[in-house]
Design an enzyme around this catalytic site. Structure first.
Site, PDB file in Angstrom:
ATOM      1  N   LYS A   1       3.413  25.770 -47.775  1.00  0.00           N
ATOM      2  CA  LYS A   1       3.526  25.671 -49.232  1.00  0.00           C
ATOM      3  C   LYS A   1       3.002  26.940 -49.901  1.00  0.00           C
ATOM      4  CE  LYS A   1       2.889  21.643 -51.095  1.00  0.00           C
ATOM      5  NZ  LYS A   1       2.216  20.409 -51.448  1.00  0.00           N
TER       6      LYS A   1
ATOM      7  N   ARG B   1      -3.794  21.001 -53.687  1.00  0.00           N
ATOM      8  CA  ARG B   1      -2.779  20.452 -52.777  1.00  0.00           C
ATOM      9  C   ARG B   1      -2.941  21.008 -51.375  1.00  0.00           C
ATOM     10  NH1 ARG B   1       2.080  18.965 -55.619  1.00  0.00           N
ATOM     11  NH2 ARG B   1       1.756  19.162 -57.833  1.00  0.00           N
TER      12      ARG B   1
ATOM     13  N   GLY C   1       3.472  13.894 -46.898  1.00  0.00           N
ATOM     14  CA  GLY C   1       2.651  12.759 -47.303  1.00  0.00           C
ATOM     15  C   GLY C   1       1.444  12.488 -46.427  1.00  0.00           C
TER      16      GLY C   1
ATOM     17  N   MET D   1      -1.273  14.457 -45.829  1.00  0.00           N
ATOM     18  CA  MET D   1      -2.588  14.901 -46.283  1.00  0.00           C
ATOM     19  C   MET D   1      -2.694  14.726 -47.789  1.00  0.00           C
ATOM     20  SD  MET D   1      -3.308  17.896 -43.610  1.00  0.00           S
ATOM     21  CE  MET D   1      -1.949  18.763 -44.236  1.00  0.00           C
TER      22      MET D   1
ATOM     23  N   ARG E   1      10.842  25.214 -49.700  1.00  0.00           N
ATOM     24  CA  ARG E   1      10.722  25.514 -48.261  1.00  0.00           C
ATOM     25  C   ARG E   1      12.104  25.335 -47.647  1.00  0.00           C
ATOM     26  NH1 ARG E   1       7.861  19.741 -47.008  1.00  0.00           N
ATOM     27  NH2 ARG E   1       9.626  18.675 -47.896  1.00  0.00           N
TER      28      ARG E   1
ATOM     29  N   HIS F   1       9.239   8.880 -49.427  1.00  0.00           N
ATOM     30  CA  HIS F   1       8.457   9.040 -48.203  1.00  0.00           C
ATOM     31  C   HIS F   1       9.235   8.532 -46.991  1.00  0.00           C
ATOM     32  CE1 HIS F   1       5.469   7.592 -45.226  1.00  0.00           C
ATOM     33  NE2 HIS F   1       4.887   8.750 -45.513  1.00  0.00           N
TER      34      HIS F   1
ATOM     35  N   ARG G   1      21.468  13.426  -4.521  1.00  0.00           N
ATOM     36  CA  ARG G   1      20.499  12.659  -3.712  1.00  0.00           C
ATOM     37  C   ARG G   1      21.312  11.740  -2.800  1.00  0.00           C
ATOM     38  NH1 ARG G   1      17.689  12.452  -9.022  1.00  0.00           N
ATOM     39  NH2 ARG G   1      15.564  13.251  -8.776  1.00  0.00           N
TER      40      ARG G   1
ATOM     41  N   ARG H   1      21.305  17.092  -0.853  1.00  0.00           N
ATOM     42  CA  ARG H   1      19.962  17.028  -0.270  1.00  0.00           C
ATOM     43  C   ARG H   1      19.932  15.995   0.842  1.00  0.00           C
ATOM     44  NH1 ARG H   1      15.041  15.125  -3.912  1.00  0.00           N
ATOM     45  NH2 ARG H   1      15.940  13.064  -3.578  1.00  0.00           N
TER      46      ARG H   1
ATOM     47  N   GLU I   1       8.718  21.873  -3.713  1.00  0.00           N
ATOM     48  CA  GLU I   1       8.152  20.774  -4.490  1.00  0.00           C
ATOM     49  C   GLU I   1       6.739  20.414  -4.037  1.00  0.00           C
ATOM     50  OE1 GLU I   1      10.744  17.325  -4.175  1.00  0.00           O
ATOM     51  OE2 GLU I   1      11.240  17.774  -2.111  1.00  0.00           O
TER      52      GLU I   1
ATOM     53  N   SER J   1      15.297  25.362  -4.651  1.00  0.00           N
ATOM     54  CA  SER J   1      15.487  24.553  -5.850  1.00  0.00           C
ATOM     55  C   SER J   1      14.148  23.876  -6.136  1.00  0.00           C
ATOM     56  CB  SER J   1      16.576  23.517  -5.618  1.00  0.00           C
ATOM     57  OG  SER J   1      16.708  22.715  -6.766  1.00  0.00           O
TER      58      SER J   1
ATOM     59  N   GLY K   1      11.678  21.338  -7.142  1.00  0.00           N
ATOM     60  CA  GLY K   1      11.614  19.892  -7.397  1.00  0.00           C
ATOM     61  C   GLY K   1      10.367  19.670  -8.245  1.00  0.00           C
ATOM     62  N   THR K   2      10.540  19.857  -9.525  1.00  0.00           N
ATOM     63  CA  THR K   2       9.347  19.861 -10.390  1.00  0.00           C
ATOM     64  C   THR K   2       8.771  18.466 -10.614  1.00  0.00           C
ATOM     65  OG1 THR K   2      10.902  19.949 -12.231  1.00  0.00           O
ATOM     66  CG2 THR K   2       9.820  22.016 -11.591  1.00  0.00           C
ATOM     67  N   ASN K   3       9.508  17.425 -10.222  1.00  0.00           N
ATOM     68  CA  ASN K   3       8.906  16.086 -10.312  1.00  0.00           C
ATOM     69  C   ASN K   3       7.783  15.986  -9.288  1.00  0.00           C
ATOM     70  OD1 ASN K   3      11.009  15.522 -12.059  1.00  0.00           O
ATOM     71  ND2 ASN K   3      12.270  14.604 -10.455  1.00  0.00           N
ATOM     72  N   ASP K   4       8.134  16.262  -8.033  1.00  0.00           N
ATOM     73  CA  ASP K   4       7.099  16.204  -6.991  1.00  0.00           C
ATOM     74  C   ASP K   4       6.085  17.334  -7.161  1.00  0.00           C
ATOM     75  OD1 ASP K   4       7.245  13.990  -5.145  1.00  0.00           O
ATOM     76  OD2 ASP K   4       9.285  14.675  -4.731  1.00  0.00           O
TER      77      ASP K   4
ATOM     78  N   CYS L   1      15.746  21.346 -10.110  1.00  0.00           N
ATOM     79  CA  CYS L   1      16.488  20.084 -10.209  1.00  0.00           C
ATOM     80  C   CYS L   1      15.596  18.908 -10.566  1.00  0.00           C
ATOM     81  CB  CYS L   1      17.253  19.816  -8.922  1.00  0.00           C
ATOM     82  SG  CYS L   1      16.180  19.621  -7.488  1.00  0.00           S
TER      83      CYS L   1
ATOM     84  N   TYR M   1      19.793  28.865 -12.323  1.00  0.00           N
ATOM     85  CA  TYR M   1      20.365  27.676 -12.963  1.00  0.00           C
ATOM     86  C   TYR M   1      19.322  26.592 -13.152  1.00  0.00           C
ATOM     87  CZ  TYR M   1      20.438  25.443  -8.345  1.00  0.00           C
ATOM     88  OH  TYR M   1      20.073  24.909  -7.146  1.00  0.00           O
TER      89      TYR M   1
HETATM   90  C1  PEP Z   1      11.766  16.484  -7.616  1.00  0.00           C
HETATM   91  O1  PEP Z   1      10.825  16.131  -6.929  1.00  0.00           O
HETATM   92  O2  PEP Z   1      11.654  17.159  -8.634  1.00  0.00           O
HETATM   93  C2  PEP Z   1      13.123  16.067  -7.252  1.00  0.00           C
HETATM   94  C3  PEP Z   1      14.172  16.514  -7.922  1.00  0.00           C
HETATM   95  O3  PEP Z   1      13.248  15.161  -6.263  1.00  0.00           O
HETATM   96  P1  PEP Z   1      13.028  13.611  -6.434  1.00  0.00           P
HETATM   97  O4  PEP Z   1      12.879  13.334  -7.909  1.00  0.00           O
HETATM   98  O5  PEP Z   1      14.211  12.956  -5.870  1.00  0.00           O
HETATM   99  O6  PEP Z   1      11.776  13.382  -5.668  1.00  0.00           O
HETATM  100 MG    MG Z   2      11.169  15.367  -4.950  1.00  0.00          MG
END
Ligand code: PEP
Ligand code: MG
Length: 914
Positions: free
Chosen positions: A25, A94, A103, A105, A351, A467, A592, A647, A779, A798, A800-803, A866, A886
């Site tokens: 503001k 203000r 709204g 604050m 704004r 609001h 998978r 996989r 992973e 690749s 495996g960001t989950n694990d 992935c 990718y």
């Molecule tokens: C992971 O671990 O990120 C993955 C893609 O494999 P999954 O989810 O099947 O364990």
């Molecule tokens: Mg995994």
């Protein structure tokens, strides 16, 4: 000695790029001041001052003096002194943080009024009315006392925590005594009596008289605005909107101008384009003879801004001129707040305005056509989150439901749920899995958690800038507001519609935020046109193509041209693969194979596990082979010409076996009856043998390939045979074989040697060449840290960001969300689950190390991701920065990933060498 920090800036000293310091503001008031627009004079106290105050609990040294200097300058500019008994300067105080928090604050208006200056204000208002040609001392008196009662009310509630309803009750009492429902019917005497009643309430709650010293009022109001940064609802809003908690708010002290000085005064809000559709035109609400918050609070019903042309043509024309100027200057949709004081227009705020997801796309392309921005900038102006919102379904037509009424289409989308009338119930019911619609007369910031919990919001009062509308749009939540035909009785937990139709708490209603329709009953929903476009069912080049579809197509096409990263999909079936392709996937990043072992195929897995001779095992594998081959033929056909990463089996084997408890009971019962079956007993033994305390850290992934002879070999054989079959049929399968859960290069080498031997064998036998790559998932932290070695045996990685998130944090991905994440989020340990948005500092660091060290060993190493993060907008930007080739995500998120990969590329253009 360190030089004294500057905490206060005059409006003339700032500009729109100073939002960190002056808040949105303040920075925009400064920008408008410097553009020569009619902004009331004032100054901004920085967010640094707020942070210093919140850290130490005291006014930072030097601040009081600086405020004094700027106040003196303001007084001399206005030719009046704050709270002067004869001709008082009044100011508003203000809040204004870097990111808008509508709204959330506090604001205190009319600071400077007291028992003396209220008379001065009445005299000056009367004199002003005289020069304006219509002396009305009674109206001037009324105005002054109304302003004073508003100050005590706002100050009491905001600064001294006096419960707001006490003031509301007193006001309602005064109106009742007068036999009216309208504030405007209260005269000066009524309001003077109300001021006395308010003062009594104030003393009762605070133990002190209402402060009379103007500077004390000002200082206390400023501190209250600082403190409102940490108010519960503000904390909740920030968490929801992912606004950092440590920014603090700036405070704007502005000379008051009055919209409640009579019929030639008023106040309003406007957008330079329709924030719901993006169409050009005049969109706003105006309320004559009203002050500041009355419009936003939706307390009285407004008139459309167009009516101002009839009421005050000069101000209307000036306003339109200013709006055009602002759009051109900001090169974007702006929203504004303004006040007209006796025919003089004042700009109180502007704004870059919030807008719906659809409007964001449409406006961005309109601005390109108008030559204000280029396509790169248009791409920057939309987000993957908005695109995802557009992919939600909408209501279908012809449903057998009753249209109750139509309100304003405040925030689009389709929502169905049970009517609830308060936030508490909304939260409670939604926690137990019910979908709810929050119905209120109007909402206020206390309703925030109910709004978050609800599918949609319905109000009977307030315009598109109320609001409810503003907050719902910000959240991307469906909202219909100002449905005036509904009589909402929150205490009785029901509303009554036209013709006396009653909807009670728990009844299902449907609201359409795009048309404003409110239905009783459940309306079926239909897919969004954007999804139909991605599916290839709508042609964006067609004559009659929807303007949203055209805009999405244009921006997506530009993003696709701009992006460096490819986008693939995680798909396990030919149907998913086909859909992903239609959505623009450039391959499969993760197929998978585990679901291919379920259903009737379980029996073969059981046989494989129970086998106690090579012969039995081979028979089980031989039964699985043709089934697997068929799976892969279908997928390679769907992805013909594009890379497909298959996989090998990943989850613990016992997931394919019966539940240990159920089986134990079955066997025990059978034994008791003397009917125990040999096979069941062996199965139970196997289940016991394979049972693990920590299966996610146990016998899974590559470890299975090493200890279960023939399993991976069968899968590799099926893959290569399927590819050979496709090639013979003239297809172009692009095979990538991926080994999961690798910790050490030695594991990969073992599996790889076997795979290469089998591939060679199949190709020789079939007489075709099948090109393929062998790579691994990264992973586990050890894999990331030894990526330089692993790359010797892998042609691609690749992530495996989950694990990798699970093992880096030591968080069980299956349990933590329920167990303790809400406490972690509440305590701010992280703002968002690391399973949703990649933790750049920890997990991201491992991704970076592995990418760099992997590529150091093998410069042409292909890098992808992935895990779920592949479709998360913020994470996509990180993967772009790290240089991955990718991202791969679920088919439905492919368009979002494409868009964000394009945005990441244009945002880093120039600094991006890849
Ligand atoms: C992971 O671990 O990120 C993955 C893609 O494999 P999954 O989810 O099947 O364990
Ligand atoms: Mg995994």
């Amino acid at each position: 000695m360190a030089s004294q920090t500057k905490y206060v800036y005059d409006f003339a000293e700032g500009n729109r790029d100073m939002k960190d310091l002056l808040g949105g503001k303040g920075a925009n008031l400064a920008e408008m001041t410097n553009l020569g627009l009619p902004v009331p004079p004032g100054f901004t106290i920085t967010s640094e001052a707020c942070k210093a105050y919140l850290d130490s609990g005291e006014t930072p040294s030097g601040l009081a003096g600086e405020i004094g200097e700027h106040l003196a300058a303001l007084e001399s500019a206005m030719g009046k002194r704050l709270g002067d008994a004869d001709d008082p300067l009044l100011v508003s105080v203000r809040s204004g943080a870097k990111f808008s928090m509508p709204g959330m604050m506090e604001t205190v208006l009319n600071v400077g009024l007291n028992d003396e200056s209220v008379h001065g204000l009445a005299r000056q208002a009367g004199a002003g009315a005289e020069t304006a040609g219509g002396a009305d001392p009674a109206a001037a008196e009324r105005f002054a006392w109304d302003s004073y009662r508003r100050l005590i009310q706002m100050f009491g509630k905001t600064v001294c925590d006096v419960p707001g309803d006490e003031f509301e009750h007193a006001l309602e009492g005064a109106k009742k005594a007068k036999g009216t429902a309208n504030d405007l019917d209260l005269d000066a005497n009524d309001l003077r009596a109300l001021v006395d009643a308010y003062k009594t309430i104030f003393v009762r709650h605070t133990g002190r008289d209402f402060p009379q010293a103007p500077r004390e009022q000002l200082d206390l109001a400023i501190n209250a605005v600082f403190e409102s940064w940490n108010a519960e609802r503000a904390v909740l809003y920030r968490r929801q909107e992912r606004i950092p908690a440590d920014l603090g708010t700036a405070v704007n002290v502005v000379a008051m101008v009055f919209g409640n000085l009579g019929p030639d005064s008023g106040t309003g809000v406007a957008f330079t384009r329709d924030p719901a559709s993006g169409h050009q035109g005049i969109y706003g609400d105006y309320l004559a003879n009203a002050q500041g918050e009355d419009v936003v609070a939706g307390i009285r019903n407004t008139v459309p801004l167009q009516d101002l042309e009839r009421l005050d043509k000069t101000s209307y024309d000036e306003l339109l001129g200013i709006m055009a100027r602002l759009e051109e200057h900001y090169k974007d949709l702006c929203d504004i707040e303004f006040t007209i004081e006796r025919g003089k227009l004042w700009m109180l705020q502007t704004r870059v305005g919030k807008r719906t997801a659809a409007a964001a796309f449409v406006i961005a392309t309109q601005l390109v056509d108008e030559g204000l921005i280029d396509l790169d900038e248009a791409l920057n102006r939309v987000t993957g989150v908005q695109l995802a919102q557009l992919m939600f379904p909408r209501f279908g037509e012809g449903a057998e439901v009753e249209l109750l009424t139509k309100g304003m289409n405040a925030s689009p989308g389709a929502a169905v749920g049970r009517a609830v009338f308060d936030s508490y119930t909304a939260v409670k019911w939604s926690r137990s899995g019910e979908k709810v619609i929050l119905v209120r007369r109007e909402t206020n910031p206390d309703d925030l958690d109910g709004m978050i919990a609800a599918q949609g919001i319905l109000t009977s009062r307030g315009g598109k800038t109320s609001h409810a509308a503003v907050v719902a749009r910000g959240m991307g939540k469906t909202c219909v507001c100002g449905a005036e035909e509904l009589d909402v009785d929150t205490k009785g937990r029901k509303f009554t519609g036209p013709g006396g139709v009653v909807v009670e708490e728990g009844d299902v209603i449907s609201i359409d935020g795009s048309s404003g329709a409110v239905y009783r009953g459940e309306v079926p929903v239909v897919p969004s046109p954007v999804v139909e476009y991605f599916e290839g069912q709508l042609d964006p080049a067609a004559e009659d193509a929807d303007e949203l579809v055209k805009a999405v197509h244009r921006i997506m096409s530009h993003g696709d041209e701009a992006r460096r990263m490819a986008v693939r999909a995680n798909a396990d079936t030919p149907e998913d693969a086909e859909r992903a392709r239609r959505f623009g996937a450039q391959g499969i990043g993760l197929c998978r194979t585990e679901h291919m072992f379920l259903g009737e195929r379980r029996q073969y897995v059981e046989r494989l596990i129970l086998a106690d001779s090579d012969d039995e095992r081979e028979k089980a594998l031989a039964a699985l082979l043709p089934l697997q081959r068929e799976d892969f033929v279908g997928i390679f056909a769907a992805m013909d010409g594009l890379p497909t990463t298959v996989r090998l089996l990943d989850p613990p084997l016992h997931e394919f076996l019966p539940d240990i408890t159920e089986l134990s009971v079955r066997v025990a019962v059978a034994e008791a009856r003397g009917e125990a079956h040999e096979n069941e007993l062996r199965l139970l033994q196997a289940v016991h043998r394979l049972h693990e305390q920590n299966p996610m850290l146990g016998l899974r992934g590559v470890r299975l390939g090493i200890v279960v002879p023939g399993l991976f070999a069968m899968q590799v054989r099926a893959i290569i045979e399927a590819a050979a079959e496709r090639r013979k049929a003239g297809g172009d399968p692009r095979v990538e074989i991926m080994i999961p859960l690798v910790d050490a290069v030695q594991e990969l080498e073992l599996v790889r040697e076997e795979a290469e031997r089998i591939a060679h064998e199949v190709c020789e036998r079939e007489g075709v060449e099948v090109p393929y790559l062998i790579g691994t998932m990264i992973e586990l932290p050890r894999a990331a840290l030894t990526a330089g070695q692993i790359a010797e045996a892998a042609q691609f990685f690749s992530f495996g960001t989950n694990d990798l998130t699970q093992t880096t944090w030591g968080f069980s991905r299956d349990d933590v969300e329920a167990a303790f994440f809400s406490a972690y989020l509440e305590r701010g340990i992280f703002g968002v689950s690391p399973f949703e948005t990649l933790d750049r500092d920890g997990v991201g660091r491992l991704v970076r190390i592995a990418s760099e060290e992997g590529r150091a060993t093998r410069p042409d190493l292909k890098l992808g991701i992935c895990g779920e993060h592949g479709g998360d907008p913020d994470s996509v930007h990180f993967f772009h920065e790290v240089g991955l080739d990718y991202v791969s995500c679920s088919p439905f998120r492919v368009p979002v990933a494409r868009l964000e990969a394009g945005r990441a590329a244009v945002q880093t253009a120039g600094s991006d060498s890849r």
